[in-house]
Design an enzyme around this catalytic site. Sequence first.
Site, PDB file in Angstrom:
ATOM      1  N   GLY A  50      -1.035   4.463   7.272  1.00 20.40           N
ATOM      2  CA  GLY A  50      -2.461   4.672   7.051  1.00 20.40           C
ATOM      3  C   GLY A  50      -3.315   4.858   8.288  1.00 20.40           C
ATOM      4  O   GLY A  50      -4.348   5.510   8.241  1.00 20.40           O
ATOM      5  N   GLU A 105      -5.618  -1.024  12.041  1.00 17.28           N
ATOM      6  CA  GLU A 105      -5.351  -0.934  10.599  1.00 17.28           C
ATOM      7  C   GLU A 105      -6.405  -0.023   9.983  1.00 17.28           C
ATOM      8  O   GLU A 105      -7.559  -0.019  10.418  1.00 17.28           O
ATOM      9  CB  GLU A 105      -5.440  -2.370  10.049  1.00 17.28           C
ATOM     10  CG  GLU A 105      -5.461  -2.537   8.566  1.00 17.28           C
ATOM     11  CD  GLU A 105      -4.135  -2.279   7.902  1.00 17.28           C
ATOM     12  OE1 GLU A 105      -3.622  -1.167   8.080  1.00 17.28           O
ATOM     13  OE2 GLU A 105      -3.642  -3.171   7.194  1.00 17.28           O
ATOM     14  N   ASP A 106      -6.035   0.749   8.976  1.00 15.33           N
ATOM     15  CA  ASP A 106      -7.034   1.614   8.348  1.00 15.33           C
ATOM     16  C   ASP A 106      -7.979   0.833   7.439  1.00 15.33           C
ATOM     17  O   ASP A 106      -9.180   1.010   7.487  1.00 15.33           O
ATOM     18  CB  ASP A 106      -6.369   2.772   7.582  1.00 15.33           C
ATOM     19  CG  ASP A 106      -5.306   2.298   6.604  1.00 15.33           C
ATOM     20  OD1 ASP A 106      -4.919   1.114   6.665  1.00 15.33           O
ATOM     21  OD2 ASP A 106      -4.857   3.097   5.773  1.00 15.33           O
ATOM     22  N   ASP A 109      -7.789  -4.807   2.611  1.00 13.71           N
ATOM     23  CA  ASP A 109      -8.033  -4.896   1.173  1.00 13.71           C
ATOM     24  C   ASP A 109      -7.857  -6.365   0.784  1.00 13.71           C
ATOM     25  O   ASP A 109      -8.767  -7.166   0.956  1.00 13.71           O
ATOM     26  CB  ASP A 109      -7.054  -3.954   0.464  1.00 13.71           C
ATOM     27  CG  ASP A 109      -7.486  -3.619  -0.952  1.00 13.71           C
ATOM     28  OD1 ASP A 109      -8.048  -4.504  -1.609  1.00 13.71           O
ATOM     29  OD2 ASP A 109      -7.257  -2.487  -1.409  1.00 13.71           O
ATOM     30  N   LYS A 137     -12.982  -4.086   2.908  1.00 16.81           N
ATOM     31  CA  LYS A 137     -13.615  -4.235   1.587  1.00 16.81           C
ATOM     32  C   LYS A 137     -14.274  -5.604   1.412  1.00 16.81           C
ATOM     33  O   LYS A 137     -14.993  -5.819   0.439  1.00 16.81           O
ATOM     34  CB  LYS A 137     -12.566  -4.038   0.482  1.00 16.81           C
ATOM     35  CG  LYS A 137     -12.154  -2.593   0.291  1.00 16.81           C
ATOM     36  CD  LYS A 137     -11.291  -2.442  -0.968  1.00 16.81           C
ATOM     37  CE  LYS A 137     -11.021  -0.983  -1.262  1.00 16.81           C
ATOM     38  NZ  LYS A 137     -10.114  -0.822  -2.437  1.00 16.81           N
TER      39      LYS A 137
END
Length: 180
Positions: A50, A105-106, A109, A137
């Site tokens: 990612g 990190e993309d 979550d 998020k």
Amino acid sequence: MAADRRTGGRKLKRIVFDQDTIARRVAELGQDITAAYPDGELVVLGLLKGSFIFLSDLVRCIDRPLQVDFLVAASYGSDTVSSGNVRLLYDPETVLKGKHILLVEDIVDTGRTLNRLVTLLRERQPLSLEICALLDKHIAEHLELEPAFLGFDCPNEFIVGYGLDHAENFRHLPYIASLT
Ligand code: PRP
């Protein structure tokens, strides 16, 4: 939204962050990272797949010497933090001991991926360990280490583009969009 040939007819719900917005923010992150590491050896570790586009843009905005390497981690269900449960499909060849490690990190979550990797990387005795995440998020219940560098707060939607996929598609979109 206008059709994008790259999606193969699949409709995107909306563009969440456009190309210019991403580029401006990545440049700012590069400046922040440059300022945060006045000395020492810096290894920028990209978590595949990612992070591949974010990482490649980000390192070009960091104005100091650095090395780039990658991690490929195997997922193990929903176990909680335990370094014994992390298996690296690709283990960085770069020596990490005594160096500043910046894990890229993309998206954060649930935070499980980061929690596992932070535990594992700490065992390598780096001089420091920090996280740079493009998106968060803010739904993770517990993070071993909060990202020191964060691109954007991310809505709790299914996000694709700029490296992020749905069933391996859409990674090459130059913007970040939501699918649903
Ligand atoms: C995605 C994403 C993050 C991780 C975030 O990776 O790239 O690495 O999930 O989720 P979490 O915070 O709930 O752990 P994925 O496993 O889909 O692999 P990819 O990077 O190859 O797309």
